[in-house]
Motif scaffolding. Sequence first.
Motif, short mmCIF file in Angstrom:
data_model
loop_
_atom_site.label_atom_id
_atom_site.label_comp_id
_atom_site.label_asym_id
_atom_site.label_seq_id
_atom_site.Cartn_x
_atom_site.Cartn_y
_atom_site.Cartn_z
N LYS A 1 0.83 -1.21 0.00
CA LYS A 1 0.00 0.00 0.00
C LYS A 1 0.85 1.25 0.00
O LYS A 1 0.58 2.23 -0.67
CB LYS A 1 -0.94 -0.01 1.21
CG LYS A 1 -2.02 -1.09 1.14
CD LYS A 1 -2.91 -1.04 2.36
CE LYS A 1 -3.99 -2.09 2.29
NZ LYS A 1 -4.87 -2.08 3.48
N THR B 1 -6.25 -3.02 -10.11
CA THR B 1 -6.00 -4.24 -9.34
C THR B 1 -5.27 -5.31 -10.12
O THR B 1 -5.05 -6.41 -9.62
CB THR B 1 -7.33 -4.81 -8.84
OG1 THR B 1 -8.13 -5.13 -10.00
CG2 THR B 1 -8.06 -3.82 -7.96
N GLU C 1 -11.63 -1.72 3.77
CA GLU C 1 -10.84 -1.62 2.55
C GLU C 1 -11.53 -0.74 1.51
O GLU C 1 -10.89 0.04 0.82
CB GLU C 1 -10.61 -3.03 1.99
CG GLU C 1 -9.69 -3.90 2.82
CD GLU C 1 -9.41 -5.23 2.15
OE1 GLU C 1 -9.73 -5.36 0.95
OE2 GLU C 1 -8.89 -6.13 2.83
N ARG C 2 -12.84 -0.88 1.40
CA ARG C 2 -13.57 -0.06 0.43
C ARG C 2 -13.48 1.42 0.78
O ARG C 2 -13.33 2.27 -0.09
CB ARG C 2 -15.02 -0.50 0.37
CG ARG C 2 -15.87 0.36 -0.58
CD ARG C 2 -17.29 -0.12 -0.68
NE ARG C 2 -18.08 0.82 -1.46
CZ ARG C 2 -18.16 0.83 -2.80
NH1 ARG C 2 -17.47 -0.07 -3.49
NH2 ARG C 2 -18.89 1.72 -3.43
N ASP D 1 -10.22 2.68 -0.34
CA ASP D 1 -10.22 2.83 -1.79
C ASP D 1 -10.98 4.08 -2.22
O ASP D 1 -10.59 4.78 -3.16
CB ASP D 1 -10.84 1.59 -2.45
CG ASP D 1 -9.97 0.35 -2.28
OD1 ASP D 1 -8.77 0.53 -1.97
OD2 ASP D 1 -10.49 -0.76 -2.45
N GLU D 2 -12.10 4.37 -1.56
CA GLU D 2 -12.89 5.55 -1.91
C GLU D 2 -12.12 6.83 -1.65
O GLU D 2 -12.22 7.80 -2.42
CB GLU D 2 -14.19 5.54 -1.11
CG GLU D 2 -15.18 4.48 -1.57
CD GLU D 2 -16.41 4.41 -0.69
OE1 GLU D 2 -16.37 5.01 0.42
OE2 GLU D 2 -17.39 3.75 -1.08
N GLU E 1 -8.87 7.16 -1.77
CA GLU E 1 -7.86 7.26 -2.82
C GLU E 1 -8.49 7.69 -4.14
O GLU E 1 -7.94 8.51 -4.88
CB GLU E 1 -7.15 5.92 -2.98
CG GLU E 1 -6.02 5.95 -4.00
CD GLU E 1 -5.29 4.63 -4.09
OE1 GLU E 1 -4.58 4.41 -5.10
OE2 GLU E 1 -5.42 3.82 -3.15
N LEU E 2 -9.68 7.14 -4.43
CA LEU E 2 -10.38 7.52 -5.66
C LEU E 2 -10.76 9.00 -5.64
O LEU E 2 -10.66 9.68 -6.67
CB LEU E 2 -11.65 6.67 -5.81
CG LEU E 2 -12.62 7.09 -6.93
CD1 LEU E 2 -11.94 7.01 -8.29
CD2 LEU E 2 -13.88 6.23 -6.90
N LYS F 1 -8.51 4.33 -9.91
CA LYS F 1 -8.81 3.50 -8.76
C LYS F 1 -10.30 3.19 -8.69
O LYS F 1 -11.13 4.09 -8.83
CB LYS F 1 -8.38 4.20 -7.46
CG LYS F 1 -8.59 3.38 -6.21
CD LYS F 1 -7.67 2.18 -6.19
CE LYS F 1 -7.82 1.38 -4.90
NZ LYS F 1 -6.94 0.21 -4.88
N THR F 2 -10.64 1.95 -8.49
CA THR F 2 -12.04 1.56 -8.29
C THR F 2 -12.17 0.91 -6.93
O THR F 2 -11.40 -0.01 -6.60
CB THR F 2 -12.51 0.57 -9.38
OG1 THR F 2 -11.62 -0.55 -9.41
CG2 THR F 2 -12.55 1.23 -10.73
N PRO F 3 -13.12 1.34 -6.11
CA PRO F 3 -13.28 0.76 -4.77
C PRO F 3 -13.66 -0.71 -4.84
O PRO F 3 -14.25 -1.19 -5.81
CB PRO F 3 -14.42 1.60 -4.17
CG PRO F 3 -14.44 2.86 -4.96
CD PRO F 3 -14.02 2.48 -6.33
N LYS F 4 -13.29 -1.44 -3.81
CA LYS F 4 -13.62 -2.86 -3.72
C LYS F 4 -15.13 -3.02 -3.68
O LYS F 4 -15.83 -2.33 -2.95
CB LYS F 4 -12.98 -3.47 -2.48
CG LYS F 4 -13.29 -4.96 -2.30
CD LYS F 4 -12.59 -5.51 -1.08
CE LYS F 4 -11.08 -5.54 -1.32
NZ LYS F 4 -10.71 -6.49 -2.41
#
Length: 666
Positions: free
Chosen positions: A44, A100, A126-127, A130-131, A133-134, A384-387
């Motif tokens: 990460k 990913t 985790e999601r 990711d959000e 970062e997106l 970046k796409t969230p999980k």
Amino acid sequence: MDRGYEMEDRTSLVKGAQDIANEVKKQGVKKAHRAIDRTQDGYKERSYNSFQAEDDTYYGQEGNYDGEANEDEGSSEATEGHDEDDEIYEGEYQGIPNATQNKDGIAAVGQHLGDDHKDRLELETERKADEEELAQQYELIIQECGHGRFQWALFFVLGMALMADGVEVFVVGFVLPSAETDMCIPNSGSGWLGSIVYLGMMVGAFFWGGLADKVGRRQSLLICMSVNGFFAFLSSFVQGYGFFLFCRLLSGFGIGGAVPIVFSYFAEVLAREKRGEHLSWLCMFWMIGGIYASAMAWAIIPHYGWSFSMGSAYQFHSWRVFVIMCALPCVSAVVALTFMPESPRFLLETGKHDEAWMILKQIHDTNMRARGQPEKVFTVNRIKTPKQIDELIEIESDTGTWYRRCYVRVRTELDGIWLTFMRCFTYPVKDNTTKLAIVWFTLSFGYYGLSVWFPDVIKHLQADEYASRRKEFVNEKITDFDFNFTLENQIHFNGTFINDRFTMMKFKAVVFQDTLFKSCNFEDVATLNTYFRNCTFVETFFFNTDLEPYKYPGSEFINCTFYHNKTGCQISFDDDYSAYWIYFVNFLGTLAVLPGNIVSALLMDRIGRLTMLGGSMILSGISCFFLWFGTSESMMIGMLCLYNGLTISAWNSLDVITVELYPTDR
């Protein structure tokens, strides 16, 4: 005995060895997991540092993400082919790699735990990462796409949808006086017409707002606007009051999705520094909708000649033409929306990476061509796409039939909408939801309440002035007289009419109290606000009149004859309650919003959202308080214009704040 002790010692030794082996195994597993965690943290950190380095590279050379570009042809390695046989051209989509796909550092120590072995809390954590970062990357991408032709095209399309919402609010107040007369609506039932639309809007905002987080902003907006347009158009033709209320309820249900979806949709294609100003400019279309409704009412409703009828059962009057005209902005918005793409931010949140990339490229290319820089190429190749967290759906064994499948699908969607709604009351947005709900309620209560109430206030003030000029007749006796002219604004007490003829005439705001009619003829008579209270009719003949039973409260009929009596309510022939004046006043009140719109758009990003919201609500509340002392039309009109001009800044600020305080998936 020694042998027994030896066997016991050997058993204890074996058991101790097994315990030691188990403990060593546990410690080994813990160390392996710690190594995996360290590897993941390192990955990460490397990914974040790589992303930061890429951002520096992207914006180091004229905003291009891949650093070096061919200055002669304006191309890049990310979007230009290298072999003539491949026939890949500059800017062509070549299969965008997902973020990913390049995670090969995790397996250094051991395999990364799959999603099946993680609990939901861990997946949501985790999601969330990711959000975040997106959000950072998406802001940089939108800045590279620029603000230009695409945003302005979407601005006008969504403006039409917001304009339809403004029209819907004013339709009720403008139609109410005419609909009351046309449909024989009693005063006790007229309040439903004023509130049924807002009931539909309340339910619609909840439903369409949640659906927009499930199926997309564009798709949800298309459906809700289509529902509004269809039932608004249908309501102009129905005759019964109950069916009319039903159509207006569903029309309000459809338009309820306009405000929550429009602002979310537009905000997701705007850079942060542009958001406050341009969302405020978008609010001007709500004002334009009010001006459009006022102008149409002013031009159409008072013209009662714009009507036709098929017998006494079906009548189509001018106010119904006005309802059709008010559905046109909604229809225009639906047509224009079919040419617009889905929100790329929503697509990324739902894991649709390639579709989002194509739309972002379309935004970039559209704006660059409008600037005269078509050689600039959209070089982003990783977003970046969230999980994605899969939702488990319980399917019953008898879902083989189509109606069972539809039921399961609808139930699943409604459950998803409800869960999305309930997430607004969880940490960390719970406090924001509660506070915003209070502000939305108080602001809506004041503004929409005045919108419905004010036309009736004007009507009431004019009715009081009209009643002050009423003529009174007491104990009069009229015999053998022909009435063939209009009787207006009169009241007759204890009168006597013997052998009189009322032919081809009109009664307008006339009341007969305790009056005797003997051997009289009523032929081709039209009435408006005319009542015969506690009167006595003896051997009287009625032909082609609209005198229905509710106009004879407490009256007695002795040997009377009725022929070809008109049924249903007849709209006023020349009574408009100074409709021109009422609609012109509403036009002025809506136009007074313009200065507040301009001020809020220019100062939104300078003085802050909360400062503008608080100041506007305080000032508008003070101006609303002075309506209590309004005793004349001119004073009421002035205070209404002042209130509208002050409160619009609060509306604009609240729209921007609400959009910015919630994540995309809510």
